[in-house]
Design an enzyme around this catalytic site. Structure first.
Site, PDB file in Angstrom:
ATOM      1  N   GLU B  84     -20.166  37.601 -29.984  1.00  0.00           N
ATOM      2  CA  GLU B  84     -19.758  38.222 -31.245  1.00  0.00           C
ATOM      3  C   GLU B  84     -18.290  37.909 -31.506  1.00  0.00           C
ATOM      4  O   GLU B  84     -17.633  38.583 -32.285  1.00  0.00           O
ATOM      5  CB  GLU B  84     -20.026  39.724 -31.226  1.00  0.00           C
ATOM      6  CG  GLU B  84     -19.370  40.481 -30.099  1.00  0.00           C
ATOM      7  CD  GLU B  84     -19.542  41.981 -30.274  1.00  0.00           C
ATOM      8  OE1 GLU B  84     -20.447  42.519 -29.636  1.00  0.00           O
ATOM      9  OE2 GLU B  84     -18.791  42.580 -31.062  1.00  0.00           O
ATOM     10  N   CYS B 116     -23.689  42.824 -28.489  1.00  0.00           N
ATOM     11  CA  CYS B 116     -23.594  42.419 -27.069  1.00  0.00           C
ATOM     12  C   CYS B 116     -24.924  41.956 -26.490  1.00  0.00           C
ATOM     13  O   CYS B 116     -25.019  41.655 -25.302  1.00  0.00           O
ATOM     14  CB  CYS B 116     -23.080  43.587 -26.231  1.00  0.00           C
ATOM     15  SG  CYS B 116     -21.458  44.148 -26.729  1.00  0.00           S
ATOM     16  N   HIS B 240     -26.146  47.300 -19.370  1.00  0.00           N
ATOM     17  CA  HIS B 240     -24.978  46.959 -20.184  1.00  0.00           C
ATOM     18  C   HIS B 240     -23.895  47.979 -19.858  1.00  0.00           C
ATOM     19  O   HIS B 240     -24.177  49.155 -19.654  1.00  0.00           O
ATOM     20  CB  HIS B 240     -25.336  47.002 -21.681  1.00  0.00           C
ATOM     21  CG  HIS B 240     -24.148  46.737 -22.561  1.00  0.00           C
ATOM     22  ND1 HIS B 240     -23.409  45.585 -22.474  1.00  0.00           N
ATOM     23  CD2 HIS B 240     -23.550  47.499 -23.520  1.00  0.00           C
ATOM     24  CE1 HIS B 240     -22.422  45.633 -23.355  1.00  0.00           C
ATOM     25  NE2 HIS B 240     -22.483  46.782 -23.998  1.00  0.00           N
TER      26      HIS B 240
END
Lengths: 133, 354, 382
Positions: B84, B116, B240
Site C-alpha cells: 500500500e 495489509c 497480522h
C-alpha cells in the site's frame, strides 16, 4: 515542470544497471564493464553478455559532502571503486553503512537501491549500490 | 479452500531495513506522555534508508527467497508484490523488481492492493495458479514503507520491511505446504488513504473489534472448522500484527497459548511492516520450526479482510535456514537514528527544488 | 610540416565576473593578443570551451566569438574536451598552421562558470565523466578525484600534511601573478582545516570555480618573424586519450594518456624531461599535481610530495613547476586553462611573465580533460 532525467537513457541501460550485465570476449575471456562492443585486449568483436556476481571488496572510496543538484537528501554520499570477485572494477555508491565505518578492503555485495528521483513527478532512477556483507 | 494439488513453500526471505527509531523518541518529539505508547507493545521500529522503497526492499526479500529456494530464477512464472506504498501511483513496482531479478519478460506480474492483506491475496492466487498446473513457481512479495502522519498515534508503529516466498508444487524442494485456507472479507472501513492523500486515516478503536478481531477470528475459526482442527493441533500461530497487543489479544480470544504466538510476533522489535507484517512472522517461525509441525497464519487487511492458512512444515527446512540472513539476524543488525534523520528518510521535510 | 610559432598572447584575470559573459571575456583576451601583433588579420579561430552549452545555452561558439571580437567572417570553431579543451584547442590550431592551410590562427580559450550556484556548476563539470556509468551514480568530479587521492595516499603512505605542500606552493607562486584568482599565501594547517568537499579532498586541495579567457596567435615560420621579435616555437606536442570509465583502467594511480602524450611531445621536440626549464601542469586537485609530475617523468612514483617539501620544483629549480600558481591558485576556467598554460610558458621563455619569472629555453604545458581521459602535452622553445 520539467523532465530532468531522460527516460529512454535510463531504460536502455537497465540490464547493465540492475543486473551488472557486462560483455565478455569469447576469444580471450576479458570481461568489460561498462559493456562494450569490442574487446580492448584482443580486438575481437564477438562478445556475449553476462551478469556479474555483485560480490567484491572496496578498493578506494570517498565521502562526498558537496553534492550535485538533486542529491542533497542522500548526502553525505559514499562512493567506492569495488573490485568484484571476477576482477572487474565498478564505480558505485555504498549504502547502509556509516561513513566512518567504511574501510579499504571491506567486503560488500550489490543491492538494488534508488539512485535519485526526478523531483516528485518524474522518473525514479534505480540502480546497484553496494552494502557491507 | 483446498487446492486440487498441494502447493508449498520452496524458499522464503525477509528484508528488514537497518535503521531504527525508538518509540520514546517519537513520543518525545510530539509531546506525548512517556506512558502513551506503552499499550502498543512496540519499543522501536524500522526506518527505510533514504534510498529504499517498496521496490528495493521487495527485491531484496525476493533475492533472499530465491537463494533459499535454490531454483533457477528463470523458472519463476508469476511474481506479485502486495503493497500500500507504491513508489508510483501508476506504474508497476513489480516490473522493476522482476527486471532486477533477471526474470523478465515471459512472466505474470502485478502490484496488488488490499491494505495489509494484498500479499496474502497473491498467496491465494499463486496457490491456484500452481495447483491448476498453469505455472510451476510463483514469487509472492509483501513490501511496505508504511505511511503515518507525523504526530498520529500510527507513527509509533508504521514501519518498513518486506517478506517474500517462492511457492511451487509440493514435492522434493518444498519445505512446507498449505493444508488449506479460508478467506473472509466485508466492507468495513476501519482504515483508508484517499487518492492523493499522503497519509492514511483510521478509526482508532474502530480498527479493533469490528475490523481486526472480527475478521481474523472468523477466518481462523472458519479454517479450523473446515479442516476439523483445534488450536491444540497447531504448534505456532502467526497473526497480522499492527502492534504488539492485538495479536496477543486475538490469540487469547481464539484459545492459543502465548508460547505459540511469541516466535512469530516480530512487530514489538520492528514495528508494523504492513504487507510484510504477518509474513515476516511466518519467516521467523519457519526459521525455527521442525518438520511435521503445523502453523496457523492469518494476515489481515483493513477495509477489511483476513485469510487463514494451515501450513505444515516438511523435511529439509533446517538446511535452508542459513542460506540467507534470518529474521533474527536482520533484527539485530541495526543503527539507531533520531527524529531528524527519521523525518528526512521518510520524506517528512519538504524541500523546495534543491 | 610547417614550423609553428606563437607570436602573441593575451590573458584576462581569472575570477568571478558577474558583469562579463563569454563574449566580453574572450574579446578582452583576444584584443590583448592582437595588440601584440599590431592587429594583423587572423585567418581562422579555434576556441577551447567546455560549458557554453550546459551553463550558457550557447552553441555555435566559434561564430559568435569571431563576430563579437571583430575577427571577420573567418572559419571559426569550438573544440571541447572537458577541462582539457584549451590544450586540445592549441593542438588543433597548431595542426591548421602546420598543415600549411593557414599562416595566422588565433587559439582562444574561454569559460564562464559563475552563472549558477555551485551544485549546478558542479553538475556541468561532472559531465567530463561517463554520463551513463559514472555521473549516473551522482558522483561529482571532486568525488572521482577523491577516489584517486585516497588510493595515492594509501598506496604510497603519504600523510595529509605531506600532500598539503602542493597547494601551499601554488598559493605562494600565485601571489605575484596579476592574472591569478587567488593571490594570498596559505599554510598546511589551513589546508588541513579547510572544508571537506569529498573526503579526503578539502576545499584547499581543489582548484576554484572561476571565469576567464586566454588567446594565442599562432603563425607559420613564413610570417612569424614579421609579427614579433620574440617568436616562441611550438617544438613538440602530443595528445592521447584513455578509458573514460576510470574503474576500467588497470592502474588508477597513473594516467596512461599523460605518459603517451608526453612521449610523443618529447620525441617531436627531441628533448627529455631533464631538459625542461619550466612546466605548467594540470593540478585541478592536489593529487593530480603529484601524479602529473610522475607521469611526465619529472619525479618518482609516490615520492613527489616529499621531494616538493624539500624544495624540488620550486622557483629556480629545473623544472620550475607552475610559477603561475597552477590551477589551484592561478585558477581553472576549465576550457581556457590549457590556453592560459601555453601563454604563461610563452611569457616565461620570452622573459616577460609578470609574476614569478624563471626564464629558461624550454617549457612544457600539460592539460587534462576529465580524470586523465584526454591529455595534451605541448613543448615550447625559445
Amino acid at each position: 515542470m520539467s523532465m530532468k532525467i531522460s527516460v529512454p537513457r535510463v531504460w536502455r541501460e537497465i540490464k547493465a544497471h540492475y543486473l551488472l550485465e557486462a560483455t565478455v570476449c569469447n576469444k580471450c575471456g576479458k570481461i568489460h564493464y561498462p559493456p562494450r562492443p569490442i574487446c580492448d585486449n584482443c580486438g575481437n568483436r564477438n562478445l556475449f553478455r553476462r551478469k556479474l556476481s555483485g560480490e567484491g571488496e572496496v578498493l578506494t572510496y570517498t565521502i562526498q559532502y558537496i553534492v550535485l543538484e538533486g542529491y542533497r537528501e542522500y548526502a553525505p554520499i559514499v562512493f567506492a571503486i569495488v573490485k568484484l570477485k571476477e576482477g572487474v572494477k565498478i564505480l558505485a555508491q555504498l549504502t547502509d553503512v556509516e561513513p566512518e565505518n567504511v574501510k579499504i578492503g571491506m567486503r560488500v555485495k550489490a543491492v538494488l537501491r534508488k539512485i535519485c528521483e526526478d523531483e516528485n513527478i518524474g522518473l525514479i532512477k534505480y540502480g546497484i549500490k553496494f552494502k557491507p556483507v | 479452500m483446498r487446492p486440487a494439488r498441494d502447493v508449498g513453500i520452496v524458499g522464503w526471505g525477509a528484508c528488514i531495513p537497518k535503521f531504527r527509531i525508538k518509540c520514546s523518541e517519537i513520543g518525545k518529539t510530539w509531546g506525548f506522555p512517556p506512558e502513551y505508547h506503552g499499550g502498543l507493545i512496540v519499543s522501536e521500529k524500522t526506518v527505510a534508508n533514504i534510498d529504499e522503497d517498496t521496490t528495493t526492499m521487495g527485491w531484496e526479500a525476493a533475492k533472499n527467497a530465491l537463494v533459499r529456494a535454490k531454483i533457477n530464477p528463470e523458472e519463476v512464472e508469476a511474481i506479485y508484490v502486495g503493497t500500500e506504498s507504491k513508489p508510483y501511483a501508476v506504474k508497476p513496482s513489480i516490473t522493476v523488481i522482476a527486471e532486477a531479478l533477471g526474470i523478465t519478460p515471459k512472466i505474470l506480474g502485478a502490484d496488488l492492493e488490499f491494505a495489509c492483506r494484498a500479499a496474502s491475496e497473491a498467496l491465494e492466487a499463486s496457490i491456484g495458479l500452481i495447483s491448476s498446473g498453469m505455472i510451476k513457481y510463483s514469487l509472492v512479495i509483501g513490501s511496505d514503507t508504511a505511511q503515518a502522519s507525523p504526530g498520529d498515534v500510527l507513527e509509533f508503529t508504521a514501519s518498513s520491511g518486506a517478506a517474500a516466498f517462492v511457492l511451487g508444487p509440493r514435492g522434493e524442494n518444498t519445505v512446507a505446504y498449505f493444508e488449506g485456507s479460508y478467506s473472509y472479507i466485508t466492507d468495513t472501513p476501519d482504515f483508508w488513504r484517499r487518492q492523493l492523500a499522503p497519509y492514511p486515516m483510521h478509526g482508532e478503536q474502530f480498527t479493533g473489534d469490528p475490523a481486526y478481531f472480527a475478521h481474523i477470528i472468523a477466518a481462523a475459526k472458519g479454517l479450523m472448522n473446515k479442516l476439523g482442527l483445534r488450536p491444540s493441533d497447531f504448534d505456532y500461530a502467526v497473526f497480522h500484527q499492527p502492534n504488539g497487543r492485538f495479536p496477543l489479544k486475538v490469540s487469547v480470544k481464539l484459545g492459543f497459548p502465548k508460547e505459540k504466538i511469541l516466535p512469530g510476533l516480530i512487530t514489538p522489535m520492528i514495528g508494523n511492516t504492513y504487507n510484510a507484517s504477518a509474513l515476516i512472522g511466518l519467516c521467523a517461525v519457519l526459521e525455527e520450526a521442525k518438520p511435521g509441525q503445523r502453523i496457523l497464519l492469518v494476515p489481515f487487511g483493513s477495509g477489511a479482510g483476513a485469510d487463514a492458512y494451515s501450513v505444515i512444515v516438511e523435511d529439509g527446512i533446517e538446511e535452508k535456514v542459513h542460506l540467507a540472513p534470518t529474521v533474527k539476524e536482520l533484527i539485530e543488525d541495526k543503527i539507531y537514528i533520531n527524529y531528524t534523520y527519521y523525518a528526512k528518510f521518510r520524506g517528512l521535510i519538504s524541500k523546495f527544488s534543491f | 610540416m610547417v614550423k609553428v610559432y606563437i607570436v602573441g598572447v593575451g590573458l584576462t584575470k581569472i575570477g568571478r565576473f558577474f558583469d562579463k559573459g563569454l563574449r566580453e571575456l574572450f574579446a578582452e583576451a583576444a584584443f590583448k593578443a592582437l595588440d601584440e601583433i599590431g592587429n594583423e588579420t587572423v585567418q581562422a579561430l579555434v576556441i577551447g570551451n567546455m560549458t557554453s552549452s550546459s551553463l550558457g545555452e550557447q552553441d555555435n561558439l566559434g561564430a559568435l566569438l569571431a563576430d563579437y571580437a571583430g575577427l571577420g567572417k573567418i572559419p571559426a570553431f569550438k573544440v571541447e574536451a572537458a577541462c582539457g579543451s584549451g590544450g586540445v584547442a592549441v593542438y588543433t590550431g597548431y595542426s591548421l598552421v602546420a598543415s600549411g592551410m593557414f599562416d595566422i590562427v588565433m587559439v582562444g580559450g574561454v569559460e564562464k562558470e559563475t552563472e549558477y550556484p555551485t551544485r549546478i556548476v558542479s553538475k556541468a563539470l561532472a559531465q567530463a565523466a561517463d554520463a551513463e556509468y559514472e555521473l549516473f551514480h551522482g558522483i561529482s568530479f571532486t568525488g572521482l578525484n577523491a577516489l584517486v587521492m585516497r588510493m595515492y595516499m594509501n598506496e604510497y603512505n603519504v600523510s595529509r600534511d605531506e600532500m598539503s605542500i602542493w597547494p601551499v606552493l601554488m598559493h605562494k607562486n600565485a601571489v605575484k601573478n596579476p592574472y591569478a584568482q587567488f593571490r594570498f599565501e596559505i599554510t598546511k594547517e589551513q589546508v588541513a582545516k579547510s572544508m571537506m568537499v569529498a573526503d579526503p579532498i578539502r576545499l584547499l586541495d581543489s582548484s576554484p570555480i572561476g571565469d576567464g579567457a586566454a588567446a594565442l596567435i599562432l603563425a607559420s615560420d613564413k610570417v612569424a618573424k614579421k609579427l614579433t621579435d620574440t617568436p616562441i616555437e611550438v617544438a613538440g606536442l602530443g595528445m592521447a586519450t584513455d578509458h573514460i570509465y576510470v574503474a576500467y583502467r588497470e592502474n588508477i594511480l597513473s594516467f596512461k594518456a599523460t605518459i603517451l602524450a608526453a612521449k610523443k611531445a618529447y620525441e617531436t621536440a627531441k628533448v627529455c624531461p631533464k631538459n625542461i626549464d619550466v612546466a605548467e601542469v594540470h593540478d585541478a586537485f592536489t593529487v593530480l599535481g603529484f601524479m602529473n609530475l610522475e607521469d611526465l617523468g619529472f619525479s618518482e612514483r609516490g615520492k613527489t610530495p616529499k621531494l616538493m617539501d624539500e624544495g624540488r620544483f620550486w622557483p629556480g629549480d629545473k623544472p620550475t613547476v607552475n610559477p603561475s600558481g597552477g590551477l589551484k591558485a592561478r585558477g581553472h576556467p576549465v576550457g581556457a586553462t590549457g590556453v592560459y598554460q601555453v601563454a604563461e610558458v610563452v611569457m616565461q621563455l620570452r622573459g616577460d611573465f609578470p609574476g614569478v619569472n624563471v626564464g629558461g629555453d624550454i617549457g612544457l604545458a600539460q592539460s587534462i580533460g576529465g580524470l586523465g581521459t584526454t591529455v595534451t602535452v605541448i613543448i615550447l622553445k625559445r
